[in-house]
Design a protein around this motif. Structure first.
Motif, mmCIF file in Angstrom:
data_model
loop_
_atom_site.group_PDB
_atom_site.id
_atom_site.type_symbol
_atom_site.label_atom_id
_atom_site.label_comp_id
_atom_site.label_asym_id
_atom_site.label_seq_id
_atom_site.Cartn_x
_atom_site.Cartn_y
_atom_site.Cartn_z
ATOM 1 N N TYR A 1 0.860 -1.190 0.000
ATOM 2 C CA TYR A 1 0.000 0.000 0.000
ATOM 3 C C TYR A 1 0.899 1.243 0.000
ATOM 4 C CZ TYR A 1 -3.785 3.189 1.307
ATOM 5 O OH TYR A 1 -4.712 4.208 1.314
ATOM 6 N N CYS B 1 -6.590 5.564 4.995
ATOM 7 C CA CYS B 1 -5.592 4.553 4.583
ATOM 8 C C CYS B 1 -5.768 3.255 5.361
ATOM 9 C CB CYS B 1 -4.180 5.101 4.727
ATOM 10 S SG CYS B 1 -3.843 6.433 3.558
ATOM 11 N N GLU C 1 -1.954 5.733 11.454
ATOM 12 C CA GLU C 1 -2.538 4.586 10.738
ATOM 13 C C GLU C 1 -2.302 3.298 11.529
ATOM 14 O OE1 GLU C 1 -1.562 3.775 6.675
ATOM 15 O OE2 GLU C 1 -1.496 5.882 6.150
ATOM 16 N N CYS D 1 0.791 5.411 0.075
ATOM 17 C CA CYS D 1 -0.066 6.597 0.250
ATOM 18 C C CYS D 1 0.046 7.491 -0.974
ATOM 19 C CB CYS D 1 0.333 7.380 1.491
ATOM 20 S SG CYS D 1 -0.037 6.469 2.988
ATOM 21 N N HIS E 1 4.078 -1.190 3.529
ATOM 22 C CA HIS E 1 3.368 0.085 3.474
ATOM 23 C C HIS E 1 4.429 1.140 3.178
ATOM 24 C CE1 HIS E 1 -0.346 2.352 4.832
ATOM 25 N NE2 HIS E 1 0.502 3.295 4.475
ATOM 26 N N HIS F 1 1.215 10.739 10.182
ATOM 27 C CA HIS F 1 0.255 9.958 9.387
ATOM 28 C C HIS F 1 0.398 8.443 9.578
ATOM 29 C CE1 HIS F 1 -2.614 9.012 6.321
ATOM 30 N NE2 HIS F 1 -1.715 8.505 5.503
ATOM 31 N N HIS F 2 1.586 7.916 9.354
ATOM 32 C CA HIS F 2 1.719 6.455 9.442
ATOM 33 C C HIS F 2 1.640 5.947 10.884
ATOM 34 C CE1 HIS F 2 3.604 6.144 5.155
ATOM 35 N NE2 HIS F 2 2.291 6.248 5.146
HETATM 36 ZN ZN ZN Z 1 -1.821 7.116 4.022
#
Ligand code: ZN
Ligand code: AMP
Length: 469
Positions: A25, A211, A240, A27, A226, A236-237
């Motif tokens: 994945y 996400c 997540e 972003c 990722h 962000h991560h």
């Molecule tokens: Zn993301």
């Protein structure tokens, strides 16, 4: 294959969750403008990682989102007096055009935030039920950061370090947070903004939740890789991970890959400082293959500086590979259809060594800088060992090898099929210069090379004209 994992800060042997398969994945961009050359870096480097893993025989399931609802998109929509959805649609289409120019393959799925709202509501509901999230008075839903004990494991921050900076985390209107470290999962609508119904209030999702949700929907609760730019590591991560692991009760991604930033003339790229280029700007001056080649000439974890001189160097570098293949095409066209001589066979075996060396570089955390050096070595080897009376099989073997390695990098170096107008003009220019320098052999060679590609030159009083046969 070794991959540097941001989570452990070490290179680790890559072992996928399922034999022969990779779930990845990446972003994707927020679509409120044409993508800039910084955005192109993760697209190019992770597309190359994907191509290399496919070359190794993995089936790669590659998901990359478009963030199509966000403050910047809404602002742009209000400025233009149109819907946010229209702005997003426009820039998704533009982004796809740039990706095509950069030879970045479309992902297996490109989910969009606005089409996954139900999934986001589901995950937020689970987080509330499990005690990891709460609803404030105005309907905002926050993630309770301290409820997730591993918070900070990716960015290697601990909650106490974060505490010292927590004042700056408290922006106005957020006094209702139970803890300054909590972050938004869902927020109430504001005048003039798109919104969706939810059990808590009419509103829209926070950025991070999309996400976690799309990754789970398209790849499963646990994924192999990722990836994204290094600015995404925190928050962000990190957020997540907190959302996904708190909701699913299992480790989210096994390997976290982050590309370093692209700077311009050694400065941070910034619109206000006037050092800002979109991919489209670059395409006005260069074939976007040159930009791709430029990006891959550095390792993805090294900061990369963009400058006019470095782009020229990239152009020359790529041209060396393209010319070598062009020359092979030219020779192939007139070569005798004969078996490989013993000498040629020996050379082809030697050439195979470059493929092994290329793989070794790529196995070392996708080291495209070294891998491209190997392509140059193979080009040099080819130029040294190919003669006018080389046989077809031999020429074809060398050509296949160069084209295969370039293709793993997503570089199109065989222009036989689709020689571009700009390339033709450049060759004509080179031929004129060769003639001026009385290098008639080279001038004739260029004419013949173009003829092989179906380009016919005519010397007229107004200069050289060309047409496709
Ligand atoms: Zn993301
Ligand atoms: P954004 O649209 O800002 O979310 O960015 C999309 C992707 O581009 C993210 O993976 C960012 O980390 C990455 N990115 C943004 N700017 C740069 C840059 N200057 N260099 C490298 N990657 C960048």
């Amino acid at each position: 294959m070794q991959i540097f994992n941001t989570l452990t800060r070490k290179k680790e042997e890559f072992v996928p969750l399922r034999d022969g398969e990779v779930s990845m994945y990446v972003c994707g961009p927020t679509v409120y403008n044409l993508i800039h050359i910084g955005n192109a870096r993760p697209m190019i480097v992770f597309d190359t990682a994907r191509r290399y893993m496919e070359h190794k025989g993995y089936a790669v399931n590659y998901v990359s989102n478009f963030t199509d609802v966000d403050d910047k998109i809404i602002k742009k929509a209000n400025e233009e007096g149109i819907d946010a959805a229209e702005v997003a649609e426009r820039y998704i289409a533009e982004c796809r055009k740039d990706m095509e120019g950069l030879n970045v393959r479309p992902a297996t799925v490109h989910p969009r935030a606005t089409q996954e709202i139900d999934g986001m509501i589901d995950m937020i509901r689970t987080l509330i039920d499990k005690g990891h999230a709460y609803v404030a008075q105005d309907g905002t839903v926050y993630f309770k950061t301290r409820s997730f004990k591993d918070y900070g494991k990716l960015s290697h921050k601990n909650l106490d370090d974060l505490r010292s900076g927590e004042r700056s985390l408290l922006v106005s209107g957020e006094e209702q947070k139970q803890d300054p470290l909590d972050f938004v999962l869902w927020k109430p609508k504001k005048e003039g903004e798109p919104y969706w119904e939810s059990p808590w209030c009419d509103g829209r999702p926070g950025w991070h939740i999309e996400c976690s949700v799309m990754s789970r929907k398209y790849l499963g609760e646990q994924i192999d890789i990722h990836a994204g730019g290094e600015d995404l590591i925190f928050p962000h991560h990190e957020n997540e991970i907190a959302q996904s692991e708190a909701a699913n009760g299992k480790e989210f991604a096994r390997y976290w890959m982050h590309n370093a930033f692209l700077n311009i003339d050694n400065k941070k790229m910034s619109k206000s400082a006037g050092n800002f280029f979109t991919v489209r700007d670059i395409s006005e001056k260069y074939d976007l293959q040159v930009l791709r080649f430029f990006m891959l000439s550095a390792h993805y974890r090294s900061p990369l500086n963009f400058s006019a001189e470095l782009m020229e160097a990239a152009k020359n570098g790529l041209d060396r590979i393209v010319s070598c293949v062009g020359n092979l095409n030219f020779l192939l066209d007139k070569a005798a259809d004969k078996e490989m001589s013993a000498e040629e066979q020996k050379l082809v075996e030697e050439a195979a060594g470059y493929v092994a060396k290329f793989d070794e570089a790529m196995d070392d955390d996708i080291n495209t800088a070294d891998a491209i050096s190997v392509i140059f070595e193979l080009v040099k080897f080819t130029n040294t060992n190919v003669t006018d009376n080389a046989g077809k099989a031999f020429l074809q073997a060398l050509k296949d090898e160069i084209v295969m390695l370039a293709d793993i990098c997503g570089l199109i170096v065989d222009k036989k099929e689709e020689i571009l107008d700009a390339d033709i003009e450049a060759l004509i220019q080179e031929r004129q210069e060769a003639r001026k320098a009385r290098n008639f052999a080279r001038a004739d060679e260029i004419r013949d090379m173009l003829a092989v590609q179906g380009i016919i030159l005519e010397d007229t009083r107004e200069g050289v004209k060309w047409k496709r046969a």
